[in-house]
Write an enzyme that holds these catalytic residues in place. Structure first.
Site, PDB file in Angstrom:
ATOM      1  N   TYR A  97      12.207 -38.257  10.807  1.00 45.64           N
ATOM      2  CA  TYR A  97      11.924 -38.785  12.010  1.00 45.64           C
ATOM      3  C   TYR A  97      13.014 -39.933  12.665  1.00 45.64           C
ATOM      4  O   TYR A  97      13.111 -40.043  13.753  1.00 45.64           O
ATOM      5  CB  TYR A  97      10.340 -39.364  12.256  1.00 45.64           C
ATOM      6  CG  TYR A  97       9.356 -38.295  11.955  1.00 45.64           C
ATOM      7  CD1 TYR A  97       9.101 -37.630  12.965  1.00 45.64           C
ATOM      8  CD2 TYR A  97       8.836 -37.979  10.746  1.00 45.64           C
ATOM      9  CE1 TYR A  97       8.375 -36.446  12.825  1.00 45.64           C
ATOM     10  CE2 TYR A  97       8.088 -37.099  10.721  1.00 45.64           C
ATOM     11  CZ  TYR A  97       7.824 -36.183  11.781  1.00 45.64           C
ATOM     12  OH  TYR A  97       6.723 -35.200  11.358  1.00 45.64           O
ATOM     13  N   HIS A 120       0.619 -33.918  20.104  1.00 44.62           N
ATOM     14  CA  HIS A 120       1.073 -34.067  18.519  1.00 44.62           C
ATOM     15  C   HIS A 120       1.682 -35.353  18.383  1.00 44.62           C
ATOM     16  O   HIS A 120       2.377 -35.519  17.519  1.00 44.62           O
ATOM     17  CB  HIS A 120       2.034 -32.880  18.238  1.00 44.62           C
ATOM     18  CG  HIS A 120       1.297 -31.596  18.295  1.00 44.62           C
ATOM     19  ND1 HIS A 120       1.829 -30.362  18.400  1.00 44.62           N
ATOM     20  CD2 HIS A 120       0.026 -31.326  18.338  1.00 44.62           C
ATOM     21  CE1 HIS A 120       1.173 -29.431  18.193  1.00 44.62           C
ATOM     22  NE2 HIS A 120      -0.045 -29.911  18.346  1.00 44.62           N
TER      23      HIS A 120
HETATM   24  P1  OAD Z   1       7.969 -22.794  18.269  1.00 49.03           P
HETATM   25  O1  OAD Z   1       9.377 -23.026  17.603  1.00 49.03           O
HETATM   26  O2  OAD Z   1       6.760 -22.262  17.553  1.00 49.03           O
HETATM   27  O3  OAD Z   1       8.002 -21.928  19.558  1.00 49.03           O
HETATM   28  C1  OAD Z   1       8.854 -22.025  20.563  1.00 49.03           C
HETATM   29  C2  OAD Z   1       8.918 -21.024  21.491  1.00 49.03           C
HETATM   30  O4  OAD Z   1      10.099 -21.560  22.350  1.00 49.03           O
HETATM   31  C3  OAD Z   1       9.021 -19.881  21.305  1.00 49.03           C
HETATM   32  O5  OAD Z   1       8.278 -18.981  21.693  1.00 49.03           O
HETATM   33  C4  OAD Z   1      10.489 -19.363  21.771  1.00 49.03           C
HETATM   34  O6  OAD Z   1      10.968 -18.030  22.219  1.00 49.03           O
HETATM   35  C5  OAD Z   1      10.891 -20.251  22.796  1.00 49.03           C
HETATM   36  N1  OAD Z   1      11.981 -20.635  23.395  1.00 49.03           N
HETATM   37  C6  OAD Z   1      13.169 -20.728  22.617  1.00 49.03           C
HETATM   38  N2  OAD Z   1      14.105 -21.054  23.459  1.00 49.03           N
HETATM   39  C7  OAD Z   1      13.829 -21.177  24.655  1.00 49.03           C
HETATM   40  C8  OAD Z   1      14.287 -21.800  25.761  1.00 49.03           C
HETATM   41  N3  OAD Z   1      15.612 -22.115  26.022  1.00 49.03           N
HETATM   42  N4  OAD Z   1      13.362 -21.957  26.976  1.00 49.03           N
HETATM   43  C9  OAD Z   1      12.079 -21.518  26.928  1.00 49.03           C
HETATM   44  N5  OAD Z   1      11.831 -20.868  25.679  1.00 49.03           N
HETATM   45  C10 OAD Z   1      12.231 -21.075  24.595  1.00 49.03           C
HETATM   46  O7  OAD Z   1       7.487 -24.260  18.775  1.00 49.03           O
HETATM   47  P2  OAD Z   1       6.109 -24.741  19.478  1.00 49.03           P
HETATM   48  O8  OAD Z   1       5.299 -23.629  19.904  1.00 49.03           O
HETATM   49  O9  OAD Z   1       6.442 -25.965  20.366  1.00 49.03           O
HETATM   50  O10 OAD Z   1       3.837 -29.526  15.427  1.00 49.03           O
HETATM   51  O11 OAD Z   1       5.374 -25.327  18.185  1.00 49.03           O
HETATM   52  C11 OAD Z   1       4.203 -26.011  17.987  1.00 49.03           C
HETATM   53  C12 OAD Z   1       4.191 -27.085  16.918  1.00 49.03           C
HETATM   54  O12 OAD Z   1       4.527 -26.342  15.834  1.00 49.03           O
HETATM   55  C13 OAD Z   1       4.917 -28.145  17.332  1.00 49.03           C
HETATM   56  O13 OAD Z   1       4.439 -28.951  18.173  1.00 49.03           O
HETATM   57  C14 OAD Z   1       5.111 -28.845  15.901  1.00 49.03           C
HETATM   58  C15 OAD Z   1       5.495 -27.360  15.162  1.00 49.03           C
HETATM   59  O14 OAD Z   1       4.991 -27.461  13.790  1.00 49.03           O
HETATM   60  C16 OAD Z   1       3.960 -30.427  14.604  1.00 49.03           C
HETATM   61  O15 OAD Z   1       5.211 -30.843  14.188  1.00 49.03           O
HETATM   62  C17 OAD Z   1       2.969 -31.101  14.387  1.00 49.03           C
END
Ligand code: OAD
Length: 236
Positions: free
Chosen positions: A55, A106
């Site tokens: 972090y 989160h």
């Molecule tokens: P993910 O990595 O699971 O998903 C990211 C999403 O962003 C995917 O659907 C990609 O297709 C999309 N993506 C990639 N590049 C992009 C761009 N330039 N513009 C728009 N979309 C794009 O991330 P989260 O869904 O945020 O939690 O993950 C949820 C949680 O999992 C996070 O908050 C974190 C993680 O574990 C904790 O650390 C507690």
């Protein structure tokens, strides 16, 4: 006339164009780090220094990063809408772009709290401290004498802001999902609280696991997709 309420649920993809890796894309953070090591209470018990360093690195990257056009458009929508941003991101790019109502589901990378404190029992924000972009080391203590830990919701921990988020989603006139794979609950289930006639827009270059016939999927990266959405809203 009262402004319509627009609620945005954002994830790592909205910050990708600011230089942050997402978690689950190819070469994403969870390819390079084991979430069990850096995002669980057990990982913290095993090796707190490793967790602090992770972090600390994120905070350093954040200090040098800038909000992108997607963050800025979301902030600018406040001119015409009552906007609430519910974000799974622990970065502060939505606030730096100018958004004023943000729920950090989160946690926040720029905040810390004692590893054991009032927060655990009550979800109270009283023991949460803003440290900006500073590093935290082993031996850095809170006023209650306990080691400071990142103010992050790790896997297996409660999500204290989920009720507030549900309330916002239930009141939305327009719901926007941007840059999240919708794999982590309870955030992934928030769209189920959207009212029956409310349109749902998804901005993501990939398909997203949501099955609801009110959805319009804008298959673009966040900056382009938010621009497209702004035009759709202007013409709607
Ligand atoms: P993910 O990595 O699971 O998903 C990211 C999403 O962003 C995917 O659907 C990609 O297709 C999309 N993506 C990639 N590049 C992009 C761009 N330039 N513009 C728009 N979309 C794009 O991330 P989260 O869904 O945020 O939690 O993950 C949820 C949680 O999992 C996070 O908050 C974190 C993680 O574990 C904790 O650390 C507690």
């Amino acid at each position: 006339m009262a402004k319509k309420k627009l609620v945005v649920l954002s994830g790592a993809g909205v910050s990708a164009e600011s230089g942050f890796s997402t978690f689950r894309d190819n070469d994403g953070l969870w390819d390079r780090y084991d979430p069990q090591d850096v995002a669980t209470p057990e990982g913290w018990q095993r090796n707190p220094k490793y967790v602090l360093d992770f972090y600390n690195g994120l905070r350093e990257q954040l200090r040098d990063a800038k909000p992108n056009q997607a963050h800025r458009i979301i902030a600018e929508l406040e001119k015409d809408y009552e906007v609430t941003v519910i974000t799974q991101n622990v970065d502060n790019l939505h606030e730096r772009a100018g958004s004023t109502r943000i729920i950090h589901l989160h946690g926040e990378a720029t905040k810390v709290r004692p590893e054991v404190g009032v927060y655990e029992q009550s979800g109270s924000e009283r023991e949460v401290f803003d440290i900006g972009y500073d590093k935290i080391e082993i031996g850095d203590k809170a006023p209650n004498g306990k080691q400071l830990r990142p103010h992050i919701v790790w896997f297996g921990e409660a999500v204290p802001k989920i009720e507030a988020a549900i309330d916002e989603v239930a009141k939305a006139d327009i719901f926007v999902i941007v840059g999240t794979s919708l794999t982590v609950y309870p955030a992934a289930g928030l769209y189920r609280y959207v009212g029956p006639k409310v349109p749902i827009y998804i901005i993501d270059p990939q398909s997203v696991a949501i099955h609801d016939n009110r959805t319009t999927h804008i298959r673009e990266v966040a900056t382009e997709g938010m621009n497209s959405l702004r035009k759709i809203l202007e013409n709607g």
